[in-house]
Motif scaffolding. Structure first.
Motif, PDB file in Angstrom:
ATOM      1  N   ARG A  79      38.281  41.277  49.313  1.00  0.00           N
ATOM      2  CA  ARG A  79      38.810  42.350  50.359  1.00  0.00           C
ATOM      3  C   ARG A  79      38.183  42.081  51.432  1.00  0.00           C
ATOM      4  N   LEU A  80      38.791  42.467  52.594  1.00  0.00           N
ATOM      5  CA  LEU A  80      38.118  42.354  54.176  1.00  0.00           C
ATOM      6  C   LEU A  80      38.474  43.700  54.742  1.00  0.00           C
ATOM      7  N   ALA A  81      37.562  44.458  55.154  1.00  0.00           N
ATOM      8  CA  ALA A  81      37.625  45.538  55.912  1.00  0.00           C
ATOM      9  C   ALA A  81      37.256  45.366  57.161  1.00  0.00           C
ATOM     10  N   PRO A  82      37.830  46.313  58.318  1.00  0.00           N
ATOM     11  CA  PRO A  82      37.627  46.147  59.625  1.00  0.00           C
ATOM     12  C   PRO A  82      35.961  45.994  59.851  1.00  0.00           C
ATOM     13  N   GLY A  83      35.435  45.027  60.682  1.00  0.00           N
ATOM     14  CA  GLY A  83      33.998  45.074  61.069  1.00  0.00           C
ATOM     15  C   GLY A  83      33.169  44.837  59.925  1.00  0.00           C
ATOM     16  N   LYS A  84      33.745  44.139  58.811  1.00  0.00           N
ATOM     17  CA  LYS A  84      32.801  44.226  57.595  1.00  0.00           C
ATOM     18  C   LYS A  84      33.447  42.549  57.113  1.00  0.00           C
ATOM     19  N   GLU A  85      32.309  41.950  56.549  1.00  0.00           N
ATOM     20  CA  GLU A  85      32.481  40.750  55.864  1.00  0.00           C
ATOM     21  C   GLU A  85      33.355  40.522  54.828  1.00  0.00           C
ATOM     22  N   ARG A  86      34.109  39.424  54.309  1.00  0.00           N
ATOM     23  CA  ARG A  86      34.975  39.481  53.221  1.00  0.00           C
ATOM     24  C   ARG A  86      34.037  39.908  51.944  1.00  0.00           C
ATOM     25  N   GLN A  87      34.638  40.305  51.013  1.00  0.00           N
ATOM     26  CA  GLN A  87      33.799  41.140  49.813  1.00  0.00           C
ATOM     27  C   GLN A  87      34.397  40.475  48.666  1.00  0.00           C
ATOM     28  N   PHE A  88      33.770  39.965  47.555  1.00  0.00           N
ATOM     29  CA  PHE A  88      34.561  39.765  46.417  1.00  0.00           C
ATOM     30  C   PHE A  88      34.769  41.251  45.647  1.00  0.00           C
ATOM     31  N   VAL A  89      35.665  41.413  44.992  1.00  0.00           N
ATOM     32  CA  VAL A  89      36.137  42.498  44.193  1.00  0.00           C
ATOM     33  C   VAL A  89      36.231  42.236  42.914  1.00  0.00           C
ATOM     34  N   ALA A  90      36.782  41.111  42.309  1.00  0.00           N
ATOM     35  CA  ALA A  90      36.988  40.962  40.785  1.00  0.00           C
ATOM     36  C   ALA A  90      37.585  39.565  40.574  1.00  0.00           C
ATOM     37  N   ALA A  91      37.188  38.903  39.460  1.00  0.00           N
ATOM     38  CA  ALA A  91      37.579  37.963  38.891  1.00  0.00           C
ATOM     39  C   ALA A  91      38.079  37.740  37.669  1.00  0.00           C
ATOM     40  N   ILE A  92      38.867  36.782  37.169  1.00  0.00           N
ATOM     41  CA  ILE A  92      39.144  36.715  35.977  1.00  0.00           C
ATOM     42  C   ILE A  92      39.472  35.264  35.510  1.00  0.00           C
ATOM     43  N   ASP A  93      38.732  34.795  34.109  1.00  0.00           N
ATOM     44  CA  ASP A  93      38.869  33.282  33.920  1.00  0.00           C
ATOM     45  C   ASP A  93      40.345  32.948  33.489  1.00  0.00           C
ATOM     46  N   TRP A  94      40.706  31.779  33.193  1.00  0.00           N
ATOM     47  CA  TRP A  94      42.052  31.143  32.806  1.00  0.00           C
ATOM     48  C   TRP A  94      42.694  32.177  31.740  1.00  0.00           C
ATOM     49  N   TYR A 106      33.207  41.847  38.068  1.00  0.00           N
ATOM     50  CA  TYR A 106      33.393  42.961  39.058  1.00  0.00           C
ATOM     51  C   TYR A 106      32.282  43.187  40.001  1.00  0.00           C
ATOM     52  N   VAL A 107      32.531  43.363  41.180  1.00  0.00           N
ATOM     53  CA  VAL A 107      31.642  43.937  42.114  1.00  0.00           C
ATOM     54  C   VAL A 107      30.997  45.444  41.678  1.00  0.00           C
ATOM     55  N   ASP A 108      29.833  45.576  41.739  1.00  0.00           N
ATOM     56  CA  ASP A 108      29.166  46.965  41.263  1.00  0.00           C
ATOM     57  C   ASP A 108      29.986  48.074  41.564  1.00  0.00           C
ATOM     58  N   SER A 109      30.609  48.142  42.946  1.00  0.00           N
ATOM     59  CA  SER A 109      31.101  49.321  43.404  1.00  0.00           C
ATOM     60  C   SER A 109      32.327  49.570  42.988  1.00  0.00           C
ATOM     61  N   VAL A 110      33.160  48.723  42.260  1.00  0.00           N
ATOM     62  CA  VAL A 110      34.463  48.925  41.819  1.00  0.00           C
ATOM     63  C   VAL A 110      34.394  48.963  40.182  1.00  0.00           C
ATOM     64  N   THR A 111      33.213  48.597  39.559  1.00  0.00           N
ATOM     65  CA  THR A 111      33.188  48.673  38.146  1.00  0.00           C
ATOM     66  C   THR A 111      33.468  49.932  37.545  1.00  0.00           C
ATOM     67  N   GLY A 112      34.477  50.127  36.593  1.00  0.00           N
ATOM     68  CA  GLY A 112      34.586  51.198  35.871  1.00  0.00           C
ATOM     69  C   GLY A 112      35.990  52.065  36.799  1.00  0.00           C
ATOM     70  N   ARG A 113      36.136  51.632  37.864  1.00  0.00           N
ATOM     71  CA  ARG A 113      37.372  51.933  38.784  1.00  0.00           C
ATOM     72  C   ARG A 113      38.717  51.167  38.819  1.00  0.00           C
ATOM     73  N   PHE A 114      38.403  49.817  38.746  1.00  0.00           N
ATOM     74  CA  PHE A 114      39.246  48.584  38.875  1.00  0.00           C
ATOM     75  C   PHE A 114      39.539  47.913  37.780  1.00  0.00           C
ATOM     76  N   THR A 115      40.513  47.396  37.453  1.00  0.00           N
ATOM     77  CA  THR A 115      40.650  46.537  36.291  1.00  0.00           C
ATOM     78  C   THR A 115      41.455  45.148  36.642  1.00  0.00           C
ATOM     79  N   ILE A 116      41.101  44.113  36.535  1.00  0.00           N
ATOM     80  CA  ILE A 116      41.743  42.804  36.866  1.00  0.00           C
ATOM     81  C   ILE A 116      42.238  42.486  35.429  1.00  0.00           C
ATOM     82  N   SER A 117      43.574  41.718  35.402  1.00  0.00           N
ATOM     83  CA  SER A 117      44.286  41.286  34.315  1.00  0.00           C
ATOM     84  C   SER A 117      45.210  40.224  34.844  1.00  0.00           C
ATOM     85  N   ARG A 118      45.819  39.618  33.960  1.00  0.00           N
ATOM     86  CA  ARG A 118      46.735  38.549  34.161  1.00  0.00           C
ATOM     87  C   ARG A 118      47.719  38.461  33.231  1.00  0.00           C
TER      88      ARG A 118
END
Length: 126
Positions: A38-53, A60-72
């Motif tokens: 994600r990229l917020a105004p005035g901030k650097e691009r930030q990793f949020v979450a990833a998932i393997d193949w 997850y980045v710590d700030s979203v752990t427990g709130r966000f879920t990545i799936s495929r």
């Protein structure tokens, strides 16, 4: 060449939820590692979450752990980001990214990912 198209962004009140989707072209999606940044105004691009193949391993980045879920869903060539308990500081443009094999080594590094979508805006009001 891989094309990634994000959708699902929008305006939501704090505490609400959104589900982002990223649809990928190509028949080799199931071999890609995928991530959300994600990229917020005035901030650097930030990793949020990833998932393997396989979908068996997520990161997850710590700030979203427990709130966000990545799936495929490899049958649908789609990766998702379920975002719950949203906060104003989650406001940003969210991008999905693909890492085809041979894979990079650092999940949170943008340099690992070869393909990027155009982004979808998420705005969380207080």
């Amino acid at each position: 060449q891989v094309q990634l198209v994000e959708s699902g962004g929008g305006l939501v009140q704090a505490g609400g939820s959104l589900r982002l989707s990223c649809a990928a072209s190509g028949r080799t999606f199931s071999s890609y590692a995928m991530a959300w940044f994600r990229l917020a105004p005035g901030k650097e691009r930030q990793f949020v979450a990833a998932i393997d193949w396989s979908g068996d391993n997520t990161y997850y980045v710590d700030s979203v752990t427990g709130r966000f879920t990545i799936s495929r869903d490899n049958a649908k060539n789609t990766v998702y980001l379920q975002m719950n308990s949203l906060r104003p500081e989650d406001t940003a443009v969210y991008y999905c990214a693909a890492d085809p094999p041979p894979y990079g080594s650092t999940w949170s590094s943008g340099r690992r990912y070869s393909y990027w979508g155009q982004g979808t805006q998420v705005t969380v009001s207080s």
